[in-house]
Design an enzyme around this catalytic site. Sequence first.
Site, PDB file in Angstrom:
ATOM      1  N   LEU A  22       1.088 -20.960  56.073  1.00  0.00           N
ATOM      2  CA  LEU A  22       0.400 -20.044  55.151  1.00  0.00           C
ATOM      3  C   LEU A  22       0.505 -20.566  53.723  1.00  0.00           C
ATOM      4  O   LEU A  22      -0.452 -20.512  52.959  1.00  0.00           O
ATOM      5  CB  LEU A  22       0.977 -18.625  55.271  1.00  0.00           C
ATOM      6  CG  LEU A  22       0.309 -17.581  54.383  1.00  0.00           C
ATOM      7  CD1 LEU A  22      -1.184 -17.471  54.687  1.00  0.00           C
ATOM      8  CD2 LEU A  22       0.970 -16.216  54.536  1.00  0.00           C
ATOM      9  N   LYS A  61      11.379  -7.147  42.006  1.00  0.00           N
ATOM     10  CA  LYS A  61      12.150  -7.339  43.248  1.00  0.00           C
ATOM     11  C   LYS A  61      12.041  -6.154  44.183  1.00  0.00           C
ATOM     12  O   LYS A  61      12.076  -5.004  43.756  1.00  0.00           O
ATOM     13  CB  LYS A  61      13.620  -7.578  42.915  1.00  0.00           C
ATOM     14  CG  LYS A  61      13.822  -8.927  42.298  1.00  0.00           C
ATOM     15  CD  LYS A  61      14.987  -9.668  42.908  1.00  0.00           C
ATOM     16  CE  LYS A  61      14.949 -11.109  42.398  1.00  0.00           C
ATOM     17  NZ  LYS A  61      15.818 -11.988  43.153  1.00  0.00           N
ATOM     18  N   GLY A  96      19.777 -24.897  29.259  1.00  0.00           N
ATOM     19  CA  GLY A  96      20.341 -25.845  30.228  1.00  0.00           C
ATOM     20  C   GLY A  96      19.360 -26.890  30.701  1.00  0.00           C
ATOM     21  O   GLY A  96      19.524 -28.070  30.451  1.00  0.00           O
ATOM     22  N   TRP A 151      22.175 -15.480  45.775  1.00  0.00           N
ATOM     23  CA  TRP A 151      21.022 -16.263  46.210  1.00  0.00           C
ATOM     24  C   TRP A 151      21.318 -17.096  47.461  1.00  0.00           C
ATOM     25  O   TRP A 151      20.608 -18.040  47.773  1.00  0.00           O
ATOM     26  CB  TRP A 151      20.503 -17.124  45.050  1.00  0.00           C
ATOM     27  CG  TRP A 151      19.909 -16.282  43.939  1.00  0.00           C
ATOM     28  CD1 TRP A 151      19.642 -14.941  43.998  1.00  0.00           C
ATOM     29  CD2 TRP A 151      19.522 -16.697  42.618  1.00  0.00           C
ATOM     30  NE1 TRP A 151      19.106 -14.504  42.805  1.00  0.00           N
ATOM     31  CE2 TRP A 151      19.020 -15.550  41.944  1.00  0.00           C
ATOM     32  CE3 TRP A 151      19.539 -17.924  41.936  1.00  0.00           C
ATOM     33  CZ2 TRP A 151      18.552 -15.610  40.627  1.00  0.00           C
ATOM     34  CZ3 TRP A 151      19.073 -17.975  40.638  1.00  0.00           C
ATOM     35  CH2 TRP A 151      18.585 -16.826  39.984  1.00  0.00           C
ATOM     36  N   GLU A 174      17.199 -13.073  27.822  1.00  0.00           N
ATOM     37  CA  GLU A 174      15.745 -13.071  27.657  1.00  0.00           C
ATOM     38  C   GLU A 174      15.372 -11.919  26.734  1.00  0.00           C
ATOM     39  O   GLU A 174      15.781 -10.786  26.964  1.00  0.00           O
ATOM     40  CB  GLU A 174      15.101 -12.890  29.027  1.00  0.00           C
ATOM     41  CG  GLU A 174      13.601 -12.716  28.982  1.00  0.00           C
ATOM     42  CD  GLU A 174      13.009 -12.586  30.374  1.00  0.00           C
ATOM     43  OE1 GLU A 174      13.424 -13.318  31.279  1.00  0.00           O
ATOM     44  OE2 GLU A 174      12.132 -11.734  30.542  1.00  0.00           O
ATOM     45  N   HIS A 204       8.049 -18.623  30.302  1.00  0.00           N
ATOM     46  CA  HIS A 204       7.114 -18.422  31.421  1.00  0.00           C
ATOM     47  C   HIS A 204       5.668 -18.683  31.000  1.00  0.00           C
ATOM     48  O   HIS A 204       4.786 -18.722  31.838  1.00  0.00           O
ATOM     49  CB  HIS A 204       7.232 -17.000  31.967  1.00  0.00           C
ATOM     50  CG  HIS A 204       8.596 -16.704  32.508  1.00  0.00           C
ATOM     51  ND1 HIS A 204       9.063 -17.311  33.658  1.00  0.00           N
ATOM     52  CD2 HIS A 204       9.589 -15.915  32.068  1.00  0.00           C
ATOM     53  CE1 HIS A 204      10.296 -16.883  33.881  1.00  0.00           C
ATOM     54  NE2 HIS A 204      10.639 -16.041  32.938  1.00  0.00           N
ATOM     55  N   CYS A 219      15.111 -18.854  28.534  1.00  0.00           N
ATOM     56  CA  CYS A 219      15.710 -19.361  29.778  1.00  0.00           C
ATOM     57  C   CYS A 219      15.584 -20.876  29.789  1.00  0.00           C
ATOM     58  O   CYS A 219      15.184 -21.479  28.789  1.00  0.00           O
ATOM     59  CB  CYS A 219      15.000 -18.723  30.984  1.00  0.00           C
ATOM     60  SG  CYS A 219      15.792 -19.070  32.569  1.00  0.00           S
TER      61      CYS A 219
END
Length: 761
Positions: free
Chosen positions: A17, A116, A441, A570, A674, A703, A735
């Site tokens: 998919l 989420k 980072g 995670w 953020e 983003h 970020c």
Amino acid sequence: MVTHSLGFPRMGLGRELKTALEAFFNGRLDGPGLETTAAALRLRHWTLQRDAGLDLVPVGDFSLYDHLLDAALLFGVVPERHGTTDGPVDLAAYFRLARGGRDARGAEVTALEMTKWFDTNYHYLVPEFAAGQTFRLAPERLLGQVREAVTAGFAPKVVLPGPLTFLTLGKAPDGVDRLTLLPGLLDAYAALLALLARECTWIELDEPILVQDLPRDVAQAFPDTYRKLVAAAAPAKVMLATYFGSIAHNLDCVAGLPLAALHVDLARAPEQLALVAKALAPETALSLGLVDGRNIWRVDAAAALARIDLAARHLGPDRLLLAPSCSLLHCPIDLAAETDLDPELRSWMAFAAQKCREVRLLADAAAPGGPDRPDVAEALAANRRAWESRRQSPRTQVAAVRARLSAITPAMFNRARPYPERARRQQAVLNLPPIPTTTIGSFPQTPEIRSARRRFKSGALSPDAYDAFLKTTLADAIARQEALGLDVLVHGEPERNDMVEYFGERLDGFCFTQNGWVQSYGSRCVKPPVLYGDVSRPGPMTVDMAVSAASLTEKPMKGMLTGPATILGWSFVRDDQPREVSRRQIALAIRDEVADLEAAGLRVIQIDEPALREGLPLRRKDWDLALALAVDDFRLATAVAKPETQIHTHMCYAEFNDIVPAIAAMDADVISIEASRSRMELLTAFADFAYPNEIGPGLYDIHSPRIPSVEEMETLLLRAAVVIPAERLWANPDCGLKTRTWPEVTAALTNMVEAARRVRR
Ligand code: GLN
Ligand code: ZN
């Protein structure tokens, strides 16, 4: 006992998919081509589930992008900026809702928000309700799939979000109470159920919000809502499904309802069984979610059979159904594809296909005379052997790790000196200007970096050549940072594909699958590490790169680690011990790494915890304890640092209001967060609480491809300086920069450094 599943992974074993979606997005595959792949996957997965022994297969769980988006379209919930629609939307409009893009008139429209799905790592699209929203049923797509299943000879059970979960998870304009939309929505649901009742016998409505704390009016809406829906669906049977926790605190919502069945999650919350059983109307069956749909371990058959037995004593064997605890969406597809996995570890696991078979096995074993069947006895024995080997294995129980855990002392959670003194001593060492500039980072993961990593993993590039490549990349990143005039430098993380996988690969107690993909959102999948045993650190994980980087500059170099809550959050975690024990073991490993970095001369060390907040329990009452424990583990991981060593942490989300005290309790010297999209509004939470340490509010939304101007970042910083004293303020992006390009990063950071200089003056 009727067996069923609440949903199956959509991607396909070869992530077909994903491939088809990306080809469609790039214009290499047309709509019919995409639909053909989708139909083939549905058929394959229904076949797999039926062959595994499930009586009912789910229809409606499949989605080209997201099931909440599908539900929104089913009921005609399309925000105005996407144009009004009558009837079904085409694929272009569908994916515009999911991903944004240009509409037919060439205007740029933004996608629905993504967030989420409860406490999973799956993201859904947030339905947007308008004031006075009306609902128009567009059932063609769903009905088509039901007919597809029936024609192919399956017994379908339609799976849909329930109306109260759908409303609660959506968003409405300020001042609009979503519950006022319920009557209109219910009419649309009732019409839909009447249509579905002509095609199938079972309809499942998912109400996972029942495991959360519900506003009174939402809770009170349940009984009437479901009486109405059950009547509309007759003669089809309605199953109300809950998962991810206990519904014991919301029993009034479901007690005595004329449902055909109620599904509960007994993997997460086995303790609710007896209570829920007592609350059922006499005609209602209980669907036991005994096989954990969120993890990759085999079911403990003996324990599960004991629960079935208990349920049978309460309700009688005829009032039971059996299923995985929740949709198998959160689980990889098939263990059979894991040919490289260590055989012992593999024998402990079950993926989606195996979990369907486990449901069958439990149903067979619980049936009269079941255990006497040779195939059932054999399978139960195999299950028992696997669990015995797992429980006794020296890989799950490492004496040295356990001994270290019990030797933890209270002093190990506290830095040697309080923050004000640390800050003075750090400044004496670091000599930073006011409002120091730094980054989070990572720097751009260029095609060269990705290609080198691929060639290294396939053996085409030798370890030495790869190492040399990384060191060159790192030198380049440092030269660029010096040219930009940043104050605290980073090595850029070129060696890391993923901030959790990198550490999992270097810690004992983790293993990795080849095909264990789980959908994150849309076409995106992640392959979580598997935490199977006691965690320890065979050796330094990041010191070599950090030291190389530090040797190339006079500026302070920031060591870069991932924190225990994020590594745990995670990964697939073990279910044979509390999560907290696993996290504490990880914290000790990170603690050793902090000590090693410090001994190697690093004066600044950042421990990222982006998953700290999202890992919070679903019920508010459980937050304090959960936060306290997570904060303790961060402290355990970092408190080993000397007062002179500056500890940073980083979190990338904007909802801090309710957790600032816990963040302060982490006692990091500096936190970067953020903030750019909220235009620094969230800083008021830190100001109200009087956050005592240093903060770097993000100035650059990583983003977006947009480059913020000097003036814009200067304004943001000045706004921050109103609520945070300037001597405790840092300047940094939101970020890591790994998804951006160097030209973007260079432009944005040039402006950021200049903005900091101006504010300094
Ligand atoms: N240090 C990581 C990076 O810069 C942090 C990523 C994150 O917070 N998600 O990529
Ligand atoms: Zn981040």
